[in-house]
Design a protein around this motif. Sequence first.
Motif, short mmCIF file in Angstrom:
data_model
loop_
_atom_site.label_atom_id
_atom_site.label_comp_id
_atom_site.label_asym_id
_atom_site.label_seq_id
_atom_site.Cartn_x
_atom_site.Cartn_y
_atom_site.Cartn_z
N VAL A 187 63.01 46.60 15.08
CA VAL A 187 62.72 45.39 15.85
C VAL A 187 61.22 45.06 15.86
O VAL A 187 60.84 43.89 16.00
N MET A 188 60.38 46.08 15.66
CA MET A 188 58.93 45.82 15.63
C MET A 188 58.54 44.97 14.42
O MET A 188 57.48 44.36 14.39
N GLU A 189 59.44 44.95 13.39
CA GLU A 189 59.16 44.16 12.18
C GLU A 189 59.65 42.72 12.30
O GLU A 189 59.25 41.85 11.52
N VAL A 190 60.54 42.47 13.26
CA VAL A 190 61.15 41.14 13.36
C VAL A 190 60.10 40.02 13.49
O VAL A 190 60.15 39.04 12.76
N PRO A 191 59.12 40.16 14.39
CA PRO A 191 58.13 39.07 14.50
C PRO A 191 57.24 38.95 13.26
O PRO A 191 56.81 37.85 12.93
N ASN A 192 56.99 40.06 12.59
CA ASN A 192 56.14 40.00 11.38
C ASN A 192 56.81 39.19 10.29
O ASN A 192 56.17 38.35 9.65
N VAL A 193 58.12 39.43 10.10
CA VAL A 193 58.86 38.68 9.08
C VAL A 193 58.87 37.20 9.45
O VAL A 193 58.59 36.33 8.62
N ALA A 194 59.14 36.91 10.72
CA ALA A 194 59.19 35.51 11.16
C ALA A 194 57.83 34.84 10.97
O ALA A 194 57.74 33.66 10.62
N ASN A 195 56.78 35.59 11.20
CA ASN A 195 55.43 35.04 11.05
C ASN A 195 55.11 34.71 9.60
O ASN A 195 54.43 33.72 9.32
N ILE A 196 55.63 35.49 8.69
CA ILE A 196 55.39 35.24 7.27
C ILE A 196 56.21 34.04 6.80
O ILE A 196 55.69 33.15 6.13
N THR A 197 57.47 33.98 7.19
CA THR A 197 58.33 32.90 6.69
C THR A 197 58.13 31.59 7.46
O THR A 197 58.36 30.51 6.92
N GLN A 200 62.85 31.01 12.16
CA GLN A 200 63.35 31.65 13.37
C GLN A 200 63.46 33.16 13.11
O GLN A 200 63.91 33.57 12.04
N PRO A 201 63.08 34.00 14.07
CA PRO A 201 63.23 35.45 13.87
C PRO A 201 64.70 35.83 13.68
O PRO A 201 65.59 35.14 14.16
N ASN A 202 64.93 36.92 12.96
CA ASN A 202 66.30 37.41 12.79
C ASN A 202 66.95 37.65 14.15
O ASN A 202 66.29 38.13 15.06
N THR A 203 68.24 37.34 14.24
CA THR A 203 68.92 37.56 15.51
C THR A 203 69.39 39.01 15.61
O THR A 203 69.51 39.71 14.61
N LEU A 383 56.46 22.10 15.31
CA LEU A 383 56.37 22.48 13.90
C LEU A 383 54.93 22.27 13.44
O LEU A 383 54.28 21.29 13.83
N LEU A 384 54.46 23.18 12.62
CA LEU A 384 53.12 23.06 12.04
C LEU A 384 53.24 23.09 10.53
O LEU A 384 54.17 23.68 9.98
N ASN A 385 52.27 22.45 9.85
CA ASN A 385 52.26 22.51 8.39
C ASN A 385 51.95 23.92 7.91
O ASN A 385 51.20 24.65 8.56
N CYS A 386 52.54 24.29 6.78
CA CYS A 386 52.14 25.54 6.14
C CYS A 386 50.74 25.30 5.57
O CYS A 386 50.37 24.18 5.23
N CYS A 392 54.28 29.33 4.13
CA CYS A 392 55.51 29.54 4.88
C CYS A 392 56.62 28.69 4.26
O CYS A 392 56.37 27.86 3.40
N ASN A 393 57.84 28.91 4.67
CA ASN A 393 58.95 28.05 4.23
C ASN A 393 60.00 27.93 5.32
O ASN A 393 61.16 28.22 5.13
N GLY A 394 59.54 27.48 6.48
CA GLY A 394 60.44 27.26 7.61
C GLY A 394 61.12 25.90 7.49
O GLY A 394 61.19 25.34 6.41
N PRO A 395 61.62 25.37 8.62
CA PRO A 395 62.32 24.08 8.60
C PRO A 395 61.43 22.95 8.07
O PRO A 395 60.25 22.89 8.42
N PHE A 396 61.97 22.11 7.20
CA PHE A 396 61.24 21.01 6.57
C PHE A 396 59.99 21.49 5.83
O PHE A 396 58.99 20.79 5.74
#
Length: 584
Positions: A187-197, A200-203, A383-386, A392-396
Amino acid sequence: MAYDPSQMMITNKFKTPASALRFLLLSALYFLLIHAANGKVHHHKFVIRSAPFTRLCSSKNILTVNGQFPGPTLKAHRGDTLVVKVYNQANYNLTIHWHGSNQVRNPWSDGPGYITQCPIKPGNMFKQIINLSTEEGTIWWHAHQGWARATVHGAFIIYPKRGHTYPFPKPHAEVPIILGEWWKEDVMEVPNVANITGRQPNTSDAYTINGQPGYLYPCSKKDTFKMNVDYGKTYLLRIINAVMEEEIFFAIANHKLTLVGKDGLYLKPIKTDYIMITPGQSMDILLEANQRSLGHYFMAARPYFSVDGARFDNTTTTALLVYNNSHKHHKKSPILPNLPPYNNTQASTIFTKKFRSLATKTHPINVPKKVDTHLLFTFSVNLLNCTHDKPCNGPFGMRFSASVNNVSLVHPANIDFLSAYYYKVPGVFEMDFPKKPKREFNYTADELPEYVLGTSPGTKVLVLEYDASVELILQGTNVLASDNHPIHLHGYTFYVVGSGFGNFDPKQDPKNYNLIDPPQETTVGLPKNGWVAIRFKANNPGMWLLHCHIERHASWGMNMVFLVKDGPTPQTQMIPPPKDLPKC
Ligand code: C2O
Ligand code: CU
């Protein structure tokens, strides 16, 4: 363990009178601090370390306190003091927060990383002092750095003052019910992955009751929490929502629940078939064991989730309520309670609207009637620009962010806000957090202009004069997607004087305020596309975090900080920092 005053006696020989005097002064200060409340002093040792646990058919190491998940339960009486030595034997920078304790004049022990202290580094120790004042009931403690609180948390029970009683008949026994969440991954990795991509963090993979996922999950029949009861007796459930990401509906098959307290503050009793409890909240609930036909019954918990189209963990955790001496019936399988559907905002609202303070002679309230400081905060997911340095490659093709009044809190890296304030270190924070949104808009409209989608990072704090009478309107928005936000304020309890859907109307809505018996809370569920009005007296000097207790929103920046100035007398000023305050 009781505090022994003889430990405070000076046994050392001092070379100079000056150092002796200094020691005397410091001792006196420490003595005053831990005796101010004039209750008992309890000493505890919290060792944060990783330990192996097996859930859902696989094993992994998780962060724990003293090897336990959930962690140890703290118990004290109203007005007592706890001295907790927190040893960090894990591989992460960590802190511990005492959620729901007011930490009067002592923000140094509050715990949020980079706000009131630098994190405790691996191998180090920090002694935190919790002076209880008006807290009474169930609160809790949890890590306040990264996503460590997923497994580093526990109950904190505060009984009435010695010689005093509950404002309800004494229950036969009490049982903490801690709602948690389990990830198969680290679970300590969940925010790191979300921050890179930027996504939304993994559920999570499961919810848990007292650390156990229960019957309905794979390999989990044995991993089911059981609560044994005697027919005819009444039990006090101390329910804590330590879940990271979701509000929760909870119920027990065939049994009514009576809510008598919330966030360490009593309420007028509310009889109900189910509760809705947000992350951060705790509830004291009386359970009458008055059924016997089946012998055992499921208690169950699953999310209240109102965001259209977003992913969430939609599983159900269960535990068993087992009647003693009714073995003959145990072969029949227990039945599940009826829980409201996931997206039933109405069920959430009906329950939440019932909260009322006791407002009696023995449990009076003191809601500010006159307001001198009016604040309006919007809570948005943005939402912020990459960018080049943050692809990043989040929504839109963008990244998630979140904000309060369109500011996303970023904390300093080399110092905490509170030390920067105390030692007057320049350039760490600005004092111009907006008292209302810079640009007003129709916050809850279906269609919103594009300019509201963005947000800007900031290190702004909002300065409050000592003893200001504050009314703060929490305003949800429909930016990107509206959601229920459990808003938690450190250092204070506040009165919830009003709430509703849509935009707050400053002309009409105050007419319907409850100033007679408004509930006192420390975490309030801001309804989806709605508003909440809270009031408090800014009489606790220090720096205090206000944030959404849904972890992804907090990680995205839905946090802000109040700076409450010192009052005019020594008794109204914050105490100096402890010697062992961690350095960054
Ligand atoms: Cu429960 Cu800022 O915390
Ligand atoms: Cu939120």
